[in-house]
Enzyme design. Sequence first.
Site, PDB file in Angstrom:
ATOM      1  N   LYS A   1       1.058  -1.225  -0.030  1.00 36.61           N
ATOM      2  CA  LYS A   1      -0.080   0.057  -0.009  1.00 36.61           C
ATOM      3  C   LYS A   1       0.905   1.291   0.007  1.00 36.61           C
ATOM      4  O   LYS A   1       0.408   2.325  -0.370  1.00 36.61           O
ATOM      5  CB  LYS A   1      -0.939   0.003   1.268  1.00 36.61           C
ATOM      6  CG  LYS A   1      -2.021  -0.986   1.227  1.00 36.61           C
ATOM      7  CD  LYS A   1      -2.955  -0.927  -0.117  1.00 36.61           C
ATOM      8  CE  LYS A   1      -4.047  -2.248  -0.018  1.00 36.61           C
ATOM      9  NZ  LYS A   1      -4.655  -2.088  -1.316  1.00 36.61           N
TER      10      LYS A   1
ATOM     11  N   THR B   1     -11.527  -8.513  -5.919  1.00 34.98           N
ATOM     12  CA  THR B   1     -10.484  -9.789  -6.183  1.00 34.98           C
ATOM     13  C   THR B   1     -11.298 -10.890  -6.922  1.00 34.98           C
ATOM     14  O   THR B   1     -10.951 -11.367  -8.057  1.00 34.98           O
ATOM     15  CB  THR B   1      -9.788 -10.053  -5.163  1.00 34.98           C
ATOM     16  OG1 THR B   1      -8.876  -9.096  -4.847  1.00 34.98           O
ATOM     17  CG2 THR B   1      -8.881 -11.225  -5.585  1.00 34.98           C
TER      18      THR B   1
ATOM     19  N   ASP C   1      -6.074  -4.859  -8.118  1.00 28.72           N
ATOM     20  CA  ASP C   1      -5.976  -3.861  -6.961  1.00 28.72           C
ATOM     21  C   ASP C   1      -5.593  -2.713  -7.227  1.00 28.72           C
ATOM     22  O   ASP C   1      -6.224  -1.658  -6.697  1.00 28.72           O
ATOM     23  CB  ASP C   1      -5.113  -4.442  -5.469  1.00 28.72           C
ATOM     24  CG  ASP C   1      -5.401  -3.587  -4.534  1.00 28.72           C
ATOM     25  OD1 ASP C   1      -6.542  -3.744  -4.080  1.00 28.72           O
ATOM     26  OD2 ASP C   1      -4.616  -3.123  -3.843  1.00 28.72           O
TER      27      ASP C   1
ATOM     28  N   ARG D   1      -4.457 -13.586   4.417  1.00 30.16           N
ATOM     29  CA  ARG D   1      -4.178 -13.030   2.984  1.00 30.16           C
ATOM     30  C   ARG D   1      -3.410 -14.164   2.347  1.00 30.16           C
ATOM     31  O   ARG D   1      -2.640 -14.920   2.901  1.00 30.16           O
ATOM     32  CB  ARG D   1      -3.477 -11.875   3.172  1.00 30.16           C
ATOM     33  CG  ARG D   1      -4.435 -10.758   3.571  1.00 30.16           C
ATOM     34  CD  ARG D   1      -5.182 -10.002   2.315  1.00 30.16           C
ATOM     35  NE  ARG D   1      -5.941  -8.765   2.816  1.00 30.16           N
ATOM     36  CZ  ARG D   1      -6.497  -7.993   1.950  1.00 30.16           C
ATOM     37  NH1 ARG D   1      -6.532  -8.170   0.626  1.00 30.16           N
ATOM     38  NH2 ARG D   1      -7.203  -7.028   2.396  1.00 30.16           N
TER      39      ARG D   1
END
Length: 574
Positions: A232, A274, A288, A353
């Site tokens: 990120k 996703t 993303d 994840r």
Amino acid sequence: MPLTSVQSLLAGSTPSKVDPVVEAFNKNSRSAKFSAKEDINEKQQEIVVNACSAALVQEALNTMPDSYLADSGALVVRSGAKTGRSPKDKRVVAEPGSEDNVWWGRVNIKMTEPAFMINRERAIDYLNTRKSVYVIDGYAGWDPAYRVRVRVVCALAYHALFMRNMLVMPEELPEDEREEGDFVPDFTILNAGGFPANRYVEGMTSSCSVDLHLGRMEMVILGTQYAGEMKKGILTLVMYTMPLAKQLPLHSSANEDADGNVTLFFGLSGTGKTTLSADPRRNLIGDDEHVWTDRGVFNVEGGCYAKCVGLSAEKEPEIFGAVRFGSVLENVIMDLDARSVDYDDISVTENTRCAYPLSYIPNAKSPAVGGHPKNVVLLTCDGYGVLPPISKLTPDQVIYHFIAGYTSKMAGTEEGITKPVAAFSACYGEPFLVWHPIKYGTMLAERLKQHGANAWLLNTGWVGGAAKGRRCPLQYTRAIVDAIHAGELANAHCDTEPFFGLKYPTKVKGVPDSLLNPAASWESQADFEATSKELAALFNKNFEQYLGDVPEAVAQQGPGQTKMAYPAAAGSNN
């Protein structure tokens, strides 16, 4: 690569031209000088550069106590105390080159130059004490015109493998785009997440700090080992640099059909971004992070970072199949004897994840670029159960809902949440915005108008209300997306629901008619109306912060407002 110090890895990350304040701190910072070797034992430190996946898996298994191989071959790891991002600990340096462009406030919290340099030195000193340091040199962006060279320096092999999966690695590029000579980074990440920030440094509010310096093009991570902070951080960088180049960065997924028709999916975590983009009948561009340029869209990343809660081969076969050797599974629960993962067990965190290369998806496109989008889909998971499963948006409405960025937190997902809680995240990525949201909204409006893309609001959330209803079955959501791609809904007959002014089709192939009208799924119409009004009030309250910044026609798309015609140049002066 010869043994060296961490400082030498930063040779390309310091800009040739820096403002006098930064230069003054550089001169006084021991860790900013390449000659400072008095505290480094080079004979004991190994710097591992761009190791292959197998080597990094072996390093992780040898050096990390809580790392294992699952029966699928994926590397299973724990990220420590932090199992998600720490947005309240994110800091952006207030420096002359970018200060006037940043949307300061709760998202971008100011940091001083001295505080950053202290954290930077703390990170470098920690990395220099590690027996092994791992370096990944790769790229952010598949389009060579806008590609960013990224260097990641970290202390954990799992972090290196994670970023090897998430960046575009040189060997993945077409041969005519591969650079020769030394790799000189445009942006450097110093991940010393195993070492805490000093709470007495100015501006620190915890032992965690994630710091971005746009002048130095550096990111420093202290006090968190959650790998998503690096991913990120690159998105945040792109969110700043791309508008400077007059290109639109997007927190979205993208795919295309055999004819090259591109669809963008915007959505917050848990909305299906996703899942819906991983369609076996379409080519995946990315899941993303994208940029919509003058010539089309490109994926920023070389991999995907999918949520694993409830993952199964039946529901999400493409993602399930991508969990294999070379992938990284974070914070999942595994049977240590059978080495099988229980994806329904979220006792560590709901935010389990998996990070895997884009190439692990069978229909992934490489290079990950596409043309101008034909459809733009805004995803929401409405826990109140009052929004239609699918709505066709007017140009005004798409900008309103893009800036609002609505979804819901559901009961049970966080401690203390006993009923749905509305969550608004501007541009479906508020924690990663650097400019004011209106900047991105205006650019999106211009591109939608220029390329004539259809826009939709797709609700993957509840029908019939949170208490007595259920989440919209994935089979129906997929059928709706199929109808969008087939062009069946572009001119379909629509009714308008009374509270949000959203037009919804009355028939969609493969979807019960009663599901399309949100009111029809409720046992009590009085409860439906009361809940609709409750959510509408939350929409209006959230949007108050943007009144005066957006065109009046966009502002009037709020629930209960009088609708106006969309002006041809809406947003052009904002």
